[in-house]
Every structure is written in C-alpha cells, then in structure tokens.
Design a protein around this motif. Structure first.
Motif, short mmCIF file in Angstrom:
data_model
loop_
_atom_site.label_atom_id
_atom_site.label_comp_id
_atom_site.label_asym_id
_atom_site.label_seq_id
_atom_site.Cartn_x
_atom_site.Cartn_y
_atom_site.Cartn_z
N CYS A 64 0.67 -1.18 -0.18
CA CYS A 64 0.08 -0.10 0.53
C CYS A 64 0.82 1.19 0.10
CB CYS A 64 -1.07 0.46 0.82
SG CYS A 64 -0.21 0.29 3.19
N GLY A 65 1.96 1.19 0.57
CA GLY A 65 3.21 2.26 0.12
C GLY A 65 2.67 3.28 1.14
N GLN A 66 1.95 3.13 2.44
CA GLN A 66 1.30 3.87 3.13
C GLN A 66 2.99 4.39 4.07
OE1 GLN A 66 -0.83 5.78 4.66
NE2 GLN A 66 -2.05 5.36 2.85
N CYS A 67 3.94 3.46 3.97
CA CYS A 67 5.26 3.37 4.92
C CYS A 67 5.88 5.03 4.34
CB CYS A 67 5.73 2.63 5.08
SG CYS A 67 5.42 1.07 2.99
N SER A 68 5.70 4.88 3.13
CA SER A 68 6.68 5.30 1.56
C SER A 68 6.12 7.12 2.20
CB SER A 68 6.70 4.57 0.51
OG SER A 68 5.76 5.71 -0.16
N ALA A 69 4.66 7.03 2.76
CA ALA A 69 3.38 8.18 2.47
C ALA A 69 4.18 9.12 3.80
CB ALA A 69 2.53 8.47 2.34
N VAL A 70 4.77 8.39 5.04
CA VAL A 70 5.33 9.15 6.05
C VAL A 70 6.71 8.80 6.36
CG1 VAL A 70 2.27 8.07 7.39
CG2 VAL A 70 4.88 6.83 7.28
N CYS A 71 7.70 8.32 5.29
CA CYS A 71 8.94 8.61 6.19
C CYS A 71 9.25 10.02 5.47
CB CYS A 71 9.24 7.85 4.98
SG CYS A 71 11.53 7.74 5.15
N PRO A 72 9.98 10.30 6.53
CA PRO A 72 10.36 11.86 6.74
C PRO A 72 11.74 12.43 5.81
CG PRO A 72 11.04 10.44 9.09
CD PRO A 72 10.40 9.80 8.39
N VAL A 73 12.44 10.52 5.51
CA VAL A 73 13.57 11.08 4.51
C VAL A 73 13.46 9.53 3.84
CG1 VAL A 73 15.18 12.06 6.64
CG2 VAL A 73 14.57 9.33 6.38
N GLY A 74 14.76 9.66 3.10
CA GLY A 74 14.06 8.97 1.69
C GLY A 74 14.45 7.37 1.90
N ALA A 75 14.68 6.86 2.70
CA ALA A 75 14.66 5.16 3.63
C ALA A 75 13.12 4.60 2.61
CB ALA A 75 14.56 5.27 4.82
N CYS A 130 -8.53 6.79 -1.42
CA CYS A 130 -7.09 7.10 -3.07
C CYS A 130 -6.66 8.45 -2.80
CB CYS A 130 -7.55 7.10 -3.91
SG CYS A 130 -8.69 5.27 -4.44
N ILE A 131 -7.64 9.48 -1.80
CA ILE A 131 -6.83 10.89 -2.19
C ILE A 131 -5.83 10.72 -0.80
CG2 ILE A 131 -8.67 12.29 -2.74
CD1 ILE A 131 -8.15 11.88 1.36
N GLY A 132 -5.73 9.45 0.45
CA GLY A 132 -4.69 9.34 0.66
C GLY A 132 -4.03 8.09 0.84
N GLY A 133 -3.79 7.66 -0.25
CA GLY A 133 -2.91 6.71 -0.89
C GLY A 133 -1.34 7.38 -0.69
N GLY A 134 -0.71 5.98 -0.91
CA GLY A 134 0.20 5.61 -0.22
C GLY A 134 1.81 6.45 -1.25
N GLY A 135 1.08 6.95 -2.49
CA GLY A 135 1.65 7.80 -3.60
C GLY A 135 1.40 9.28 -3.37
N GLN A 136 0.92 9.47 -2.97
CA GLN A 136 0.60 10.84 -2.56
C GLN A 136 1.05 12.06 -2.21
OE1 GLN A 136 -2.38 11.96 -4.78
NE2 GLN A 136 -3.77 11.82 -3.43
N PRO A 137 1.37 13.21 -2.85
CA PRO A 137 2.22 14.04 -1.92
C PRO A 137 2.17 14.38 -0.27
CG PRO A 137 1.10 15.29 -3.46
CD PRO A 137 0.57 13.46 -3.36
N ARG A 138 3.74 14.05 0.27
CA ARG A 138 3.47 13.83 1.50
C ARG A 138 3.31 15.49 2.82
NH1 ARG A 138 8.40 11.42 -0.54
NH2 ARG A 138 8.19 9.54 -0.53
N LEU A 139 2.69 15.93 3.52
CA LEU A 139 2.87 13.97 4.24
C LEU A 139 1.27 14.43 4.09
CD1 LEU A 139 3.88 12.59 6.30
CD2 LEU A 139 3.58 14.61 8.42
N THR A 140 0.53 13.39 3.61
CA THR A 140 -1.55 12.95 4.16
C THR A 140 -1.86 13.61 5.77
OG1 THR A 140 -1.09 12.27 2.38
CG2 THR A 140 -2.97 12.62 2.79
#
Lengths: 164, 598
Positions: free
Chosen positions: B193-204, B522-532
């Motif tokens: 789902c990529g929610q991890c990637s949507a909240v990561c503060p850095v490039g991890a 989907c508006i809160g999807g894992g590929g959306q601009p950060r930070l949601t």
C-alpha cells in the motif's frame, strides 16, 4: 541420512510443534504471552529458527515481524542452533588478565567456530560471558553446568574429550 | 476541563489531556518533530521535540508529555536548543550525506530540520555500514542506510493498516526496521500500500520509480503513448508545486501531460464509470440469484474490488472471503485492457505499439499492473505506473511551470467521465457512485438524496453504514420491493479487518461493502504528496466533491462514452466481451509468500 532417520527427525519435530501449540493454547490470548512462548520454544527446539517463529506468529496471531523483532532484541534468544554442550568462557577482568583470550583462541581453533556459533556436528556451542564469580579459579571455562578452573590453551583438547 | 500553563512565558489554556506539543501549537510555538504523527503514533523516539519544563530533572519530549496545570515550559532555552540540535547531529552521523542525489532532496524533513537549526558543519563522523537498498518488490524501495529509526512507518503498518509487515529489529546501534522475518520485502507479507513511503520523513522508503521508462517510451517515435489519471490525482498534484491541499488542478494536469508528450490524455474516470455499470449489474445479479433463485453458492455481501492493496490483503488474510469480492477489475486495469483493444482498433494503431501509462495515488497499483493475469489485451494491459509524486517530479524535470499553466480537457473517448467517477477518489465515493446508478436502474428514479450525496457514508469515520429502502421498483426488479439495501464503507485496513471479521462470522447484515485500503481512500494513498494528515485528507475530499458537483453529468450510466462503448464494442454489461476484458479472478496467497510459490 537414511529415510527412517529423516522420518524420525520429522516425527520428532512434529511432537515438539504439538507440545508448543499446546503450551500456546494454555497461555492468555495476549501479546504479553509472546516472551513465555519464546522461552518454551527455545527450551523445546534449542534455538528459534524462522519456521518456529512463523509457527508462533500464526498460532498467536501476531505479525512475524514482531516475533522476529523480539527474538533479535533479547540476547537470550538465539536463531543459531545450539550444540549438545555449551562452552562458556569467562571474560571477566580476572580471567582476562590470566589468559582467557588465549583460551578462546585455542577453542576457536580446535572447534573451527567463532564465539556465538555451533559446530557442524552440533557437538559444541561456544559463547562467552563477563564474570562467573569464580575469580579465584581464573581463567574459568564452564561446559554445561561444570566449572573448570585454571584452564590453559594446552588443556583444551583433553577437556573437550570429556564431552561427547 | 481546561488547564493553564505557560509556553515561553506566554499563558495558554488547553483541554486536560493535551500534550505539551499541542499546547505549544495552541500558543503559536512550533516545536520540531520527526517521529510524531498526529492521531497515529508518537513513539517519542526522535528526541527533536525536547523542551525544558520547570522543576523537571531532565528535558522532556513535548510530543508525549502531558501538559499540566501551572506548568512552565521553555521551548527555546539554551539547554533545549542545544539538546535538540545534538539529536539532529547524531542522526546526521548515522545518515548518508548524498542529499543532492537523493529522491527526497528538498522534500526531506531531516534536511529542512538541519537547515532550520542552523547546522552548518557535521561534528561527528559518518558511522554506519552501507548496504544496498531493497528493490525486491515492484512497488517500493527500502534504503535502510537512510533510515533514522523514527518508526513512523511501523506506526502506520501496524496500527493504521494492521498488517504488521514492519517491526523494529535488533537493538542499540544494530537496530533496523525489519520486514517480516527475512531481509527482503518480497519475502514478507506486505500489501504494498505504500503508507510507509507516504510517512517516511527521509529517503528510506519510496516508490520504485518508472520515470525513466516513461521518458523512454515518450521519446520512441514508434510508440503511441496514452496516459490515464486516477480520480485522486487532480485533488493532490498541486501540492507538489506548493499549492494548498484541496486545490483542484484537473485542467492544468491535462495540459502538463500533453506538454510532456503523451499522444492522448485520457482518464481513469472513464473506466471508473464503466466499473459502476459492471459492478452495479454484478451486484444486482447476485441479489437476484440469492433472493429469487435461492442460489446458495452466491456470496453476499459483495465487496468492491478497485483497491489493489485491499485485494492483496484479502488474498493474504481472508482467502475464505475471496468469492465475496466483485470480479470487476480495478478501473486502472479496465482502462489498460480497453486501450489496447477498443481504442487501438478505433485509432488504427497496433496494440503492441500502444504504451499505457497510469498516474496513480498508489504504490500497490505498480504491483497490480504487473500481475500475470492482467494481460487480457494480449499484452501487459498497463505498462507503467507513476505515483502522483513521480508525476510531480517529471513535470519539474521537463521545466514546466505547472502553477501558471492554462487549463485543457481530456481527449475523447477514454477521457470522458461523470461526477460519479470523480468520487472514486475518496472513502464512500465508490459506494455513492454505485448507489446513484443501482437505485435508478431498480426504481427508474434518481437517488432521492440532496445533491445525490449519501451523507452517512461521507467523512473520515473508519466504518460507516447507510440503509436505502427500495420502493416502487420497476417490474423487472419487483423482487427487491420493500428491501432495505444495507451498505457499509470502511477505509484503512485495520477497519477493513473489523468488517471482514463480521462478514466471516456471519454477524454482518450488509449487502454491499466498499473498502479502500488507505485512510481516507485514494486521496490518502501511499503515492500521494507528503505529508497526508487528516486536514489534508479533508481538503482533498472537499475538492473532489466540488469537482463532482460541477459536472453536467453526475451518474455513470449517463456518461455518453460509456453508452457508446457498449453499443460499439462491449455489447452488454456482464456480457462475453466484458468478462473477457473487464473481469478477473483472485487467488489465495497462502500464509506466507513462500508457500504461495510452492
């Protein structure tokens, strides 16, 4: 390994899993039961390989990532198989100054493994600890429950021969 | 009850139970945070919100310290400033210094924090081993060298999604964020789902990028490259260019895509409308089989199937409920299958030369596009999936001044859509769109709701329900006379789990259930601009409803391009061609991915 030996091992594994499952069933249905369950599993299997962790995760309905996290956090838990005999070398100050390091080197050479590992034939596991409280006997090596004092590199081979 | 305290000598009054961080915000003081996420988790691990509290022996983390009556907080004392700066410096000693070559350059919370604290030299040597990034899945890249161990990803994975792929591993300096019990994400149970990637503060953690492949296709004169944009993109893409959350940028998005060089700019909304026709008929057919034919094999309630993270979740965790899933492919996949058949024929291009690019708010869509069964056109139906964030980067790479672009419209026919398709973007939207059509099919009258909105299923409540009495039905549907259609809507997989448990145990009395994998839909999807955050979700949802209400056509069955495609190509809903191109099947993934492979 012959087929019957394989069957025996599988059979033995199943018995252990059944016993573990029974133990899990007796625990309160809570994440707090994870540590007691891991203790039990390590007692049964001698170590905590990933398939045992996955079994626990499924039976307890906990993500395996969390089980692995706990196992890797506490030094008591090990994912390495344990040998029939555990060699513990004291690295406390007294033992250290009286040559514990040389004892470790000799053990490493004799067994062909590093600290934290187990020999391929599962005869010995090698580990070290800080102080056994037997400084008068330094350097001290414990094999299972037996305390051996004034151990030197030279004595290693005959010492190990006592344990089959 | 209100309590009174002072923050930097300013008196402030807050509700009892508030944290010092919240009290500081109330008084206009911004305390930096890295690990804290409003309403999700606050592990107190990053130590960049340390403040001085009079009488306390040590500095306290503001995010987890409860405000107390009479408390005197200093956020800016020498000691607090020094400690916070030290926390960041220690993180930098543990974080690579290749910011210029990082996907998060200028979009990195650690970078901006270091800058705002005035860190101009790194006092501590870089102290971490380097390891290659985990690129084992089609959706996500994990670069643990860059991880600062804030644990936000763990918070969303465990608490919001209830999946638990991620957990902390080992201890002390050895600590990492682990996946399952192995080293690679593909070996773990992960719904991507990529929610991890949507909240990561850095490039991890970030999406597996397809930008280069898309440029290559655009540069290839042999290729006919078409693009589809998911409904949720138009309400969020502007944020990549510093526009306020909730800014609608549909027209500018279309212009930008055309300037990037796509041969046709289409819309996933078209196939969202088509989904409603197919899924609506599937639902009514199931009802008829169950109620009239007494067919015991028909499974109700029916679940929606648009969200690939949700499908993965079902395949892993509820294989016994797979027959409850609608057999409809997601709109993305319906689009791909039609672009390489219907559209290719119409356009006179060969399917092999058509490249379908999707812009999705989602990382799981990357996985979905690569599913082996998604090739009903004879080719992989969708070639490349870009997240909203990737499209933002691509537009920047092309030097397009997005904010000042003129508006333009999508191309015909796969770009024509209704307002019902817009609302696929947010939680409750697919259900509302379906009800707009189903109710009208059954009764011959429009949905009797103000502005066609089913308000009980609007909003960010985790689990929502509505009851719709069916009265004065048309003759064909007379068996539904007096039936109260019960629908439920859930978003975020931990809420989905609750619904699934109710369905599995037989206690749920619903007919139709919409599930979206990500919080807010989907508006809160894992590929959306950060930070949601929830504020951002509400703003994006507001934009979507405005978009819907401004449309001349607001029901899927009134979309003229949909009517046309049934006439010219598909025949009828659930017909032979539809089954071939628009429907799919699911398979249990087993208890671990390894078991599936075996």
């Amino acid at each position: 390994m012959s087929n019957s030996a394989v069957d025996q091992e599988v059979e033995c594994g199943n018995v252990l899993f059944t016993e573990l499952e029974e133990f899990i069933r007796q625990q309160p249905k809570s994440r707090d039961s994870l540590i007691p369950v891991l203790h039990k599993a390590q007692d049964l299997f001698g170590f905590l390989p990933v398939d045992v962790q996955e079994f626990i995760a499924r039976r307890m309905d906990i993500p395996v990532s969390e089980v692995y996290g706990v196992v890797s956090f506490y030094h008591y838990f090990t994912m390495q198989p344990r040998g029939r005999h555990t060699i513990n070398v004291c690295l406390g100050t007294a033992c250290y100054v009286r040559g514990a390091k040389k004892v470790i080197e000799a053990l490493t050479e004799e067994l062909g493994i590093k600290v934290g590992e187990t020999t391929e034939d599962r005869r010995f596991s090698l580990s070290s600890q800080r102080c056994f409280g037997a400084c008068g006997l330094a350097p001290v090596v414990m094999i299972n429950e037996d305390v051996h004092g004034r151990v030197s590199a030279k004595k290693i081979a005959s010492l190990l021969a006592q344990y089959e | 009850m209100a309590i009174n305290l002072t923050i930097d000598n300013q008196p402030v009054s807050v509700e009892a139970g508030s944290t010092v961080l919240e009290a500081a915000r109330e008084s206009g003081v911004i305390i930096p945070t890295l690990c804290h996420m409003d309403g999700v988790s606050s592990p107190g691990s990053c130590r960049v919100c340390l403040v001085e509290i009079e009488g306390a022996r040590t500095l306290q983390p503001a995010c987890v310290t409860e405000a107390a009556d009479g408390m005197k907080v200093k956020t800016n004392s020498k000691q607090a400033r020094k400690a916070r700066k030290l926390s960041v410096e220690l993180m930098l000693a543990n974080h690579p210094w290749d910011c210029n070559a990082c996907v998060r350059n200028q979009d990195c919370e650690l970078q901006s924090l270091a800058q705002s604290m005035g860190i101009e030299e790194v006092r501590f040597p870089y102290a971490k081993e380097t390891n290659p990034a985990d690129k084992s899945t089609p959706a996500l890249v994990r670069d643990m060298d860059k991880c600062i161990l804030c644990r936000r990803c763990i918070g969303v994975c465990q608490d919001v999604q209830g999946v638990g792929t991620l957990a902390p591993r080992s201890r002390g300096f050895e600590t990492t964020v682990g996946v399952g019990a192995g080293d690679y994400l593909e070996e773990a149970i992960c719904v991507q789902c990529g929610q991890c990637s949507a909240v990561c503060p850095v490039g991890a953690i970030y999406e597996q990028e397809s930008i280069d492949q898309v440029w290559e296709a655009l540069d290839d004169p042999e290729k006919h490259v078409v693009v589809q944009t998911a409904p949720a993109i138009r309400a969020a893409l502007g944020e990549c260019f510093d526009l306020e959350p909730g800014t609608r940028v549909t027209g500018r998005m279309v212009t930008a895509l055309r300037r990037l060089g796509f041969d046709k700019v289409f819309d996933t909304n078209f196939t969202a409308d088509l989904t409603i026709i197919e899924e609506g008929h599937e639902f009514l057919t199931r009802l008829k089989k169950a109620l009239v034919d007494q067919d015991q094999s028909v499974k109700l309630p029916m679940f929606t199937s648009c969200s690939p993270g949700w499908i993965n979740y079902m395949e892993y965790f509820y294989p016994q409920l797979l027959d409850n899933l609608s057999s409809c492919k997601s709109p993305q996949q319906m689009f791909g299958a039609l672009a390489k058949t219907y559209y290719a024929q119409q356009q006179g291009v060969e399917a092999k030369d058509v490249v379908v690019v999707s812009i999705m708010p989602c990382t799981a869509k990357k996985y979905e596009a690569g599913r082996e069964e998604m090739n009903d056109s004879g080719y992989q139906d969708v070639d490349y999936v870009l997240t909203t964030r990737e499209l933002g980067r691509m537009i920047n790479q092309a030097g397009i001044d997005f904010v000042n672009l003129p508006d333009s419209e999508q191309d015909s026919p796969l770009g024509i859509s209704s307002g019902a398709a817009d609302i696929f973007a947010n939680t409750g939207g697919v259900m509302e769109a379906a009800l707009r059509t189903v109710y009208e099919v059954v009764t011959g009258r429009p949905l009797p709701m103000d502005k066609l909105h089913v308000t009980p299923i609007h909003g960010l409540e985790g689990l929502k329900e509505a009851v719709l009495p069916l009265e004065n039905c048309l003759e064909e549907w007379s068996f539904l006379e007096g039936v109260e259609a019960k629908v439920a809507v859930a978003h975020g997989l931990d809420n989905a789990r609750k619904v699934c448990d109710m369905v599995a145990s037989g206690e749920a009395e619903y007919h139709f259930i919409e599930i979206m994998c990500c919080p807010g839909g989907c508006i809160g999807g894992g590929g959306q601009p950060r930070l949601t955050t929830d504020e951002v979700r509400k703003a994006r949802i507001g934009a979507i409803y405005t978009e819907d209400e401004g449309r001349p056509v607001r029901k899927s069955h009134e979309n003229p391009a949909v009517t046309q495609i049934y006439k010219d190509f598909l025949g009828e809903p659930l017909g032979h061609k539809s089954h071939e191109l628009l429907h799919t099947h699911y398979r249990p993934k087993g208890e671990t991915p390894a078991e599936t492979k075996g």
